[in-house]
Design a protein around this motif. Structure first.
Motif, mmCIF file in Angstrom:
data_model
loop_
_atom_site.group_PDB
_atom_site.id
_atom_site.type_symbol
_atom_site.label_atom_id
_atom_site.label_comp_id
_atom_site.label_asym_id
_atom_site.label_seq_id
_atom_site.Cartn_x
_atom_site.Cartn_y
_atom_site.Cartn_z
ATOM 1 N N ALA A 163 68.538 26.840 100.162
ATOM 2 C CA ALA A 163 68.583 28.295 100.046
ATOM 3 C C ALA A 163 68.634 28.934 101.421
ATOM 4 O O ALA A 163 68.014 28.463 102.365
ATOM 5 C CB ALA A 163 67.358 28.811 99.285
ATOM 6 N N SER A 164 69.356 30.038 101.517
ATOM 7 C CA SER A 164 69.409 30.793 102.763
ATOM 8 C C SER A 164 68.074 31.510 102.983
ATOM 9 O O SER A 164 67.172 31.479 102.137
ATOM 10 C CB SER A 164 70.541 31.814 102.709
ATOM 11 N N SER A 165 67.980 32.185 104.106
ATOM 12 C CA SER A 165 66.749 32.913 104.428
ATOM 13 C C SER A 165 66.641 34.237 103.678
ATOM 14 O O SER A 165 65.640 34.946 103.816
ATOM 15 C CB SER A 165 66.675 33.172 105.934
ATOM 16 N N ASP A 166 67.654 34.583 102.895
ATOM 17 C CA ASP A 166 67.622 35.827 102.127
ATOM 18 C C ASP A 166 66.554 35.720 101.039
ATOM 19 O O ASP A 166 66.659 34.873 100.147
ATOM 20 C CB ASP A 166 68.993 36.061 101.499
ATOM 21 N N TYR A 179 68.642 23.231 111.097
ATOM 22 C CA TYR A 179 69.962 22.921 111.642
ATOM 23 C C TYR A 179 69.820 22.835 113.158
ATOM 24 O O TYR A 179 69.551 23.844 113.822
ATOM 25 C CB TYR A 179 70.971 24.000 111.245
ATOM 26 N N LEU A 180 69.978 21.628 113.690
ATOM 27 C CA LEU A 180 69.748 21.378 115.107
ATOM 28 C C LEU A 180 71.058 21.157 115.843
ATOM 29 O O LEU A 180 72.034 20.646 115.283
ATOM 30 C CB LEU A 180 68.860 20.142 115.286
ATOM 31 N N ARG A 181 71.038 21.487 117.117
ATOM 32 C CA ARG A 181 72.164 21.237 118.012
ATOM 33 C C ARG A 181 71.593 20.841 119.361
ATOM 34 O O ARG A 181 70.638 21.478 119.838
ATOM 35 C CB ARG A 181 73.038 22.478 118.146
ATOM 36 N N GLY A 182 72.166 19.797 119.967
ATOM 37 C CA GLY A 182 71.612 19.386 121.245
ATOM 38 C C GLY A 182 72.428 18.346 121.965
ATOM 39 O O GLY A 182 73.441 17.838 121.447
ATOM 40 N N VAL A 237 67.973 18.408 109.576
ATOM 41 C CA VAL A 237 66.773 17.589 109.464
ATOM 42 C C VAL A 237 65.759 18.307 108.579
ATOM 43 O O VAL A 237 65.424 19.475 108.825
ATOM 44 C CB VAL A 237 66.144 17.300 110.847
ATOM 45 N N LEU A 238 65.274 17.622 107.567
ATOM 46 C CA LEU A 238 64.221 18.172 106.714
ATOM 47 C C LEU A 238 62.878 18.094 107.440
ATOM 48 O O LEU A 238 62.641 17.175 108.241
ATOM 49 C CB LEU A 238 64.172 17.418 105.395
ATOM 50 N N GLY A 239 62.006 19.036 107.167
ATOM 51 C CA GLY A 239 60.752 19.160 107.895
ATOM 52 C C GLY A 239 59.931 17.892 108.030
ATOM 53 O O GLY A 239 59.401 17.598 109.107
ATOM 54 N N PRO A 240 59.766 17.073 106.962
ATOM 55 C CA PRO A 240 58.923 15.879 107.072
ATOM 56 C C PRO A 240 59.526 14.719 107.846
ATOM 57 O O PRO A 240 58.845 13.713 108.078
ATOM 58 C CB PRO A 240 58.702 15.474 105.599
ATOM 59 N N THR A 284 67.875 22.215 119.939
ATOM 60 C CA THR A 284 67.341 23.520 119.553
ATOM 61 C C THR A 284 67.636 23.789 118.084
ATOM 62 O O THR A 284 68.574 23.226 117.510
ATOM 63 C CB THR A 284 67.959 24.647 120.403
ATOM 64 N N ILE A 285 66.829 24.636 117.487
ATOM 65 C CA ILE A 285 67.010 25.010 116.085
ATOM 66 C C ILE A 285 67.968 26.190 116.035
ATOM 67 O O ILE A 285 67.642 27.294 116.464
ATOM 68 C CB ILE A 285 65.662 25.366 115.433
ATOM 69 N N ALA A 286 69.164 25.936 115.511
ATOM 70 C CA ALA A 286 70.188 26.975 115.448
ATOM 71 C C ALA A 286 70.054 27.842 114.202
ATOM 72 O O ALA A 286 70.435 29.009 114.210
ATOM 73 C CB ALA A 286 71.576 26.355 115.504
ATOM 74 N N ASP A 287 69.506 27.272 113.130
ATOM 75 C CA ASP A 287 69.377 28.009 111.874
ATOM 76 C C ASP A 287 68.406 27.252 110.981
ATOM 77 O O ASP A 287 68.000 26.119 111.296
ATOM 78 C CB ASP A 287 70.741 28.131 111.185
ATOM 79 N N MET A 288 68.022 27.873 109.878
ATOM 80 C CA MET A 288 67.068 27.233 108.978
ATOM 81 C C MET A 288 67.323 27.674 107.546
ATOM 82 O O MET A 288 67.557 28.851 107.279
ATOM 83 C CB MET A 288 65.623 27.575 109.378
#
Length: 268
Positions: A101-104, A124-127, A225-228, A241-245
């Motif tokens: 689900a989006s952050s909405d 969502y990571l980028r690095g 990557v899922l949180g756990p 870095t975390i680009a989105d969630m």
């Protein structure tokens, strides 16, 4: 005024226009793209205002698990009930189901009312690949059939046709290392990771890090990557870095292995 129907080839231009409004095709510079796959191998439904496509939704099946891959309604048509109609047409309440689900907050509430519950953040990571450790492990190129069992175990169900379709796209490579695997795609100057996973968290981590080391020359990686997942702190320490969630939601049973599975952002 609003209606929902199973999308056909004639609806795809309208669906693609909606997807472009949300930036969904930015990672797909050429056809076929994931919308073509949803039409061919998933369930793609169009939401219409009169005769105009103003929203769409789609699911993929992994075994008996339904993954809601898309649910989008143009902003000027939101809060009309069309999103709920699309969701109800795609997801029977008695089916095992998951989504990102989006952050909405409205979207999150819609999914909860449909019987799903928030389980974990999806980051969502980028690095930079150069900052990641290289343990000297070397993954072997693999066919989709050679990773299908591992993917089914980690992702919640088999999807042989989807793996084969993705593997056939330009720039996609498939690897296996012991009980771990990863699919990656070089596109737009970055390495897109996923799906990837393993039978254990160690197998997942070893395979992923080995594949990233193999493609170090690309320079940059993007992955979900899922949180756990224990890879999360390692990646953040390596200057990712975390680009989105998003929020991972499940209809029950937690079919995905949250600590040893990395989904593809568009294919689940």
């Amino acid at each position: 005024m609003y209606s929902v129907r199973q999308a056909g080839a004639a609806d795809l231009a309208g669906v693609r226009a909606v997807a472009n409004r949300f930036g969904n095709l930015a990672g797909w510079p050429q056809r076929p793209d994931y919308l073509d796959r949803e039409l061919a191998n998933g369930r793609l439904h169009a939401g219409l205002a009169g005769d105009t496509v103003v929203g769409f939704g789609a699911t993929f099946a992994r075994g008996g698990l339904l993954h809601l891959a898309d649910l989008f309604v143009l902003p000027e048509h939101q809060s009309s009930g069309l999103g709920r109609s699309l969701l109800e047409s795609l997801l029977p309440r008695d089916a095992p189901r998951v989504t990102f689900a989006s952050s909405d907050p409205r979207a999150l509430a819609l999914y909860v009312r449909q019987g799903m519950r928030p389980v974990s953040p999806l980051l969502y990571l980028r690095g930079p690949l150069a900052a990641l450790p290289d343990h000297g492990l070397r993954p072997a190129p693999a066919t989709p059939a050679e990773i299908a069992d591992l993917d089914a175990d980690a992702s919640g169900g088999r999807r042989d046709a989807d793996l084969a379709w993705y593997a056939a796209l330009p720039g996609v490579s498939t690897y296996r290392l012991g009980d771990g695997y990863a699919m990656v795609r070089e596109s737009g100057g970055a390495l897109l990771v996923g799906p990837a996973g393993g039978r254990t968290t160690r197998a997942c981590a070893d395979a992923l890090l080995a594949v990233l080391a193999r493609h170090r020359a690309v320079g940059t990686a993007k992955l979900c990557v899922l949180g756990p997942n224990p890879l999360l702190p390692l990646l953040l320490e390596a200057r990712f870095t975390i680009a989105d969630m998003d929020q991972f939601l499940s209809g029950g049973g937690d079919p995905m292995a949250l600590d040893r599975y990395l989904p593809h952002p568009d294919l689940g």
